[in-house]
Design a protein around this motif. Structure first.
Motif, mmCIF file in Angstrom:
data_model
loop_
_atom_site.group_PDB
_atom_site.id
_atom_site.type_symbol
_atom_site.label_atom_id
_atom_site.label_comp_id
_atom_site.label_asym_id
_atom_site.label_seq_id
_atom_site.Cartn_x
_atom_site.Cartn_y
_atom_site.Cartn_z
ATOM 1 N N PHE A 464 -16.175 -28.064 14.470
ATOM 2 C CA PHE A 464 -17.470 -27.699 15.008
ATOM 3 C C PHE A 464 -18.303 -28.963 15.219
ATOM 4 O O PHE A 464 -18.252 -29.894 14.416
ATOM 5 N N LYS A 478 -18.599 -24.754 18.721
ATOM 6 C CA LYS A 478 -17.154 -24.946 18.860
ATOM 7 C C LYS A 478 -16.781 -24.562 20.285
ATOM 8 O O LYS A 478 -16.784 -23.385 20.642
ATOM 9 N N GLU A 479 -16.494 -25.557 21.087
ATOM 10 C CA GLU A 479 -16.192 -25.315 22.500
ATOM 11 C C GLU A 479 -14.764 -24.795 22.645
ATOM 12 O O GLU A 479 -13.824 -25.366 22.110
ATOM 13 N N ASN A 480 -14.636 -23.683 23.367
ATOM 14 C CA ASN A 480 -13.338 -23.056 23.620
ATOM 15 C C ASN A 480 -13.367 -22.555 25.055
ATOM 16 O O ASN A 480 -13.990 -21.539 25.353
ATOM 17 N N SER A 649 -24.753 -20.499 15.262
ATOM 18 C CA SER A 649 -23.329 -20.813 15.400
ATOM 19 C C SER A 649 -22.818 -20.240 16.716
ATOM 20 O O SER A 649 -22.966 -19.047 16.986
ATOM 21 N N CYS A 651 -19.495 -20.106 19.497
ATOM 22 C CA CYS A 651 -18.093 -20.361 19.829
ATOM 23 C C CYS A 651 -17.813 -19.827 21.227
ATOM 24 O O CYS A 651 -18.198 -18.706 21.550
ATOM 25 N N ASN A 814 -13.609 -15.369 18.963
ATOM 26 C CA ASN A 814 -14.777 -16.244 18.888
ATOM 27 C C ASN A 814 -15.868 -15.641 18.018
ATOM 28 O O ASN A 814 -16.540 -16.338 17.254
ATOM 29 N N LEU A 817 -15.099 -15.981 14.211
ATOM 30 C CA LEU A 817 -15.191 -17.360 13.751
ATOM 31 C C LEU A 817 -16.636 -17.849 13.762
ATOM 32 O O LEU A 817 -17.082 -18.565 12.850
ATOM 33 N N SER A 818 -17.392 -17.451 14.779
ATOM 34 C CA SER A 818 -18.797 -17.831 14.851
ATOM 35 C C SER A 818 -19.561 -17.291 13.652
ATOM 36 O O SER A 818 -20.360 -18.007 13.026
ATOM 37 N N SER A 821 -18.332 -18.991 10.159
ATOM 38 C CA SER A 821 -18.756 -20.389 10.047
ATOM 39 C C SER A 821 -20.273 -20.501 9.907
ATOM 40 O O SER A 821 -20.762 -21.349 9.154
#
Length: 873
Positions: A464, A478-480, A649, A651, A814, A817-818, A821
């Protein structure tokens, strides 16, 4: 509804309302499965009505089924037209707009929903019985008088388009879509119910209205009502409501025959951003009403339902080829498939099919034992009888029964057929349907060939980006860029740990109000703007935090960011919305009291903690919620909207620098608040066991035992989570002993819950009143054995695999995880804390489990809650 549950409803959940006492009886003739209290009537316009009286709770559920679905779309096959029409039924009538429908139903304490399958479209309404007539009038208005407003239609098409696209990000849904595309070689059977995007986009208002006029007719509908109502009153009321709903002929559709599968079809596809492989293996099956459907359902239970099933024992437990495995028999009104699905390491994919075929071969060549067959039959009958305790399930089951089979006694006959199966029936049926040369398999595998180890994650996983804004807000990005989707969570310090008796429930009310209006947007406007984009906006609150969750497509990022910043800075807490939310929350508290598990857990927490606010129900109490004022809500929000205690946060397909500039500009004016004093609680030590009798008018019983636990910061946190799964998850020590071996429970489980200040550990067993004392004795004995005796290393490894697979699978999206985190960063654990999970779980040994059991599972410090029936006077 997910794929598995959706199709199990077709074969399993159409069991009618049965007396719970039947569980203890032998099921050798059909008179054991009596259907009582059912009345039915067919109106002159062809509408079929079924009423099941059930006066145990003051609740009523209504199920309306229209005998149409995606296979009846004719020249518009593959567009998802049937599904779109179902959505539009909720979007306004000639006398009510969409918002009014939603608000009026909620104001009556009701819940309304809809669903579409290949063959049926269903609508569900559940409401307190005193509001039945008012709510049902709204429900009927929706069905008879949909407005099909152009603006609502375009908005709803946007919602469904987003759903279609997001389905492509869900590996399980994508896998199932591919399977049915390959298993059925012709339309309409191989087309998704939701539609194919290019075809769906071309649908017009005329298409929607024509489909509705063709199929939404009284002579093509079934109404099923279950609950606290009088049949004679209901029939008179429905007759009046539907007297002007005229019978008309509907199209006669000739569906093509499904070509027989010839040979093996093995499909492998790669899927982005997954760490585990998923698989479906399907053998051609039968229709729901085929005599062999019953036997195939029980074969599914023997092979792959439960942790004592053959596939679980061989392929998960012993050979460790699957993380999880399941089997079920999909039998709609056309020929279905017998399906086996599982989660596995990609490296094992080439071994799985041979192993599955081998286990089926044993079933074909060797008679199953009477004991194993009886276990499967009992599990099948008991589970689905207990599932019928709710009026929702009762109404849905009855309507589905009639819709699929035209036989209101079908389920009774089906259960009787289950009870009469013999070992030879299983063997003969397996030989007829399972060929090692005639099946379809689809495997969805990661782009990389192997699972990443912890060391790989530490070196390969993109971390991140953590940006601290000038006022203290922590921005995690967090770039995806694999898909054009974005998930965002705003996490704030707060929650139940800051509440007291008088203010209990304030954070729950406050978070609900966050989406109910700002200084420039009404609640209706917020909802409209979000739904127009097909996005999702929700608020959350718990014991240690509260905040907002957003999911949307990349193209909609700035409109959604504008809505988000408006909510954070300008929430208005309008009086009329507060009163609506208050009423709904008070009803939710009542309904939670009706849920035997929720009620037992609330009683456990309240008695386990005496100082920590974790004893409170997050919803609050009737008295505390009724007393909370708008001024209190505003003051609470102002106090806790603290940039130094805020984590955002994100993602997905975003640019971190662009987000930094946006939030610095929009939220930079937020000023840090005076630091709150450190919370201290004087929690008295428990010196003796407390037993609480929670007497309820229930036919089931819940035994729940709780122990003081640890905080999220404790080194024991993961050990307790492991220990809880080792003891109470499916296939665990207690599960096998109490449920599988002795048959004293239909379900059991538990949890290890950690908060910022403390936590708790609990295990529950759902049983019947006469078994409570025996279950309690066994539970205590088995836990004490863990403390004293050598622990089975094989079961430790099984638990480890289960937890690792579930954790990885749980963090694939996403959104998940967002959230994880963001909360971990807020709590001081750090945004990358999730990467340490595998290391913790892999380091847990038998010695650590025993140490934790001895330290925490002290029966002198425990609370036992017994939720049992009230004694007869």
């Amino acid at each position: 509804m997910n794929f598995k549950k959706k199709f199990r409803l077709i074969t399993l959940l159409i069991i009618l309302i049965l007396n719970v006492s039947l569980i203890a009886q032998s099921a050798q003739d059909e008179n054991d499965f009596k259907l009582s209290g059912l009345t039915q009537q067919k109106l002159e316009n062809g509408l079929e009505i079924f009423v099941q009286e059930n006066h145990r709770q003051q609740l009523v559920a209504i199920e309306v089924i229209v005998r149409t679905g995606s296979v009846f779309e004719g020249l518009l096959q593959g567009t998802g037209l049937a599904h779109l029409v179902e959505h539009m039924i909720f979007k306004g009538t000639s006398s009510r707009n969409a918002s009014q429908i939603e608000e009026q139903i909620k104001d009556l304490g009701g819940q309304v929903n809809g669903y579409t399958s290949h063959q049926l479209t269903g609508f569900t309404l559940a409401v307190p019985s005193e509001n039945f007539e008012k709510a049902f009038e709204i429900f009927v208005d929706m069905l008879k008088n949909p407005a099909f407003d152009e603006k609502e239609l375009e908005k709803e098409k946007g919602v469904i388009l987003s759903e279609i696209r997001m389905n492509n990000d869900d590996p399980q849904r994508y896998l199932q879509t591919i399977f049915f595309e390959k298993a059925y070689s012709i339309a309409p059977y191989n087309l998704p119910v939701i539609g194919i995007e290019p075809l769906f986009k071309d649908l017009s208002k005329a298409d929607v209205m024509n489909f509705y006029r063709q199929w939404y007719l009284p002579n093509n509908m079934i109404i099923s009502i279950a609950g606290d109502i009088e049949s004679k009153d209901v029939f008179m009321y429905i007759n009046e409501l539907f007297k002007d709903f005229k019978m008309k002929p509907f199209p006669v559709v000739s569906l093509p025959d499904i070509p027989a599968l010839r040979g093996m079809l093995n499909i492998e596809e790669e899927f982005r951003d997954i760490n585990v492989a998923q698989m479906i293996i399907g053998f051609p099956s039968v229709t729901l009403t085929h005599p062999d459907s019953v036997t195939l359902d029980i074969i599914a239970a023997v092979l792959g339902q439960g942790n004592s099933s053959r596939l679980y024992q061989e392929l998960v437990n012993k050979k460790k080829l699957f993380y999880s495995v399941d089997a079920y028999n999909y039998t709609p009104g056309f020929n279905g498939y017998f399906l086996i699905e599982g989660i596995l390491d990609p490296a094992n994919k080439d071994l799985i099919i041979d192993e599955v075929i081998g286990q089926i071969g044993i079933l074909k060549s060797k008679l199953i034992s009477e004991e194993e067959l009886e276990k499967a039959k009992n599990a099948y009958i008991n589970e689905y009888i207990f599932s019928q305790e709710s009026v929702n399930s009762q109404a849905k089951s009855l309507a589905s029964d009639v819709a699929y089979t035209n036989n209101p006694s079908f389920s009774r006959e089906y259960l009787t057929a289950v009870s009469r199966l013999k070992p030879k029936d299983i063997k003969d049926c397996a030989r007829r349907y399972f060929s090692k040369e005639n099946f379809v398999s689809v495997i969805l595998k990661p782009e990389e060939p192997d699972l990443l180890s912890k060391q790989d994650l530490e070196t390969v996983v993109e971390p991140f980006k953590k940006i601290t804004l000038k006022n203290g807000i922590r921005l995690l990005v967090k770039e995806n860029h694999s898909l054009p989707i974005v998930s965002l969570h705003v996490c704030l310090d707060g929650g139940v740990r800051y509440e007291n008796e008088a203010a209990n429930g304030i954070f729950n009310l406050m978070r609900k109000m966050l989406t109910k209006g700002t200084k420039k947007r009404t609640a209706e406007k917020i909802a409209f703007e979000v739904e127009l984009l097909g996005a999702q906006l929700t608020a959350f609150s718990g014991y240690n935090s509260f905040g907002l969750s957003l999911n949307f497509l990349k193209k909609d990022i700035w409109p959604m960011m504008d809505i988000l910043s408006d909510i954070l800075l300008n929430s208005a807490f309008p009086d009329e919305e507060i009163e609506l939310i208050r009423r709904l929350t008070l009803k939710q508290i009542e309904l939670e009291r009706d849920n035997v598990f929720s009620d037992t857990l609330n009683v456990l927490r309240y008695n386990l903690f005496k100082s920590f606010p974790y004893r409170f129900n997050p919803l609050g109490t009737a008295s505390s919620v009724a007393a909370i004022s708008r001024e209190q809500l505003l003051n609470c929000y102002s106090e806790f909207l603290d940039p130094q205690k805020m984590v955002i946060s994100v993602c997905g397909d975003v640019n971190a620098e662009e987000l930094k500039v946006f939030f610095e500009k929009k939220l930079g004016a937020l000023k840090p608040k005076k630091q709150k004093s450190f919370l201290t609680f004087n929690e008295p030590k428990k010196e003796k066991q407390l037993i609480v009798n929670n007497l309820r008018n229930k036919e089931q019983a819940i035994l729940m035992i709780g122990f003081p636990g640890c905080s999220v910061m404790s080194e024991d946190r993961r050990v307790l989570e492991f220990l809880n799964s080792f003891l109470s998850s499916p296939g665990s020590v207690l599960y096998e002993h109490i449920r599988e071996n002795l048959g004293l429970s239909y379900t059991l489980g538990g949890g290890a819950v950690s908060g910022l200040d403390s936590g708790y550990f609990f295990i529950y067993v759902a049983t019947t009143p006469e078994y409570v004392d025996e279950v309690k004795r066994i539970l205590i004995e088995d836990i004490n054995k863990i403390k004293l005796a050598e622990i089975d290393e094989n079961k430790i490894q099984i638990t480890r695999n289960y937890l690792l697979g579930a954790y990885r699978f749980g963090l694939e999206t996403n959104s998940a995880l967002s959230f994880v985190s963001g909360v971990d960063e807020l709590y001081g654990l750090g945004a990358e804390y999730y990467l340490q999970y595998e290391g913790y779980i892999n380091s847990i040994t038998a010695e650590k489990l025993q140490d934790a059991a001895r330290k925490y599972l002290d029966f002198d410090k425990s609370v036992i809650v017994l939720t049992t029936e009230e004694p007869n006077d």
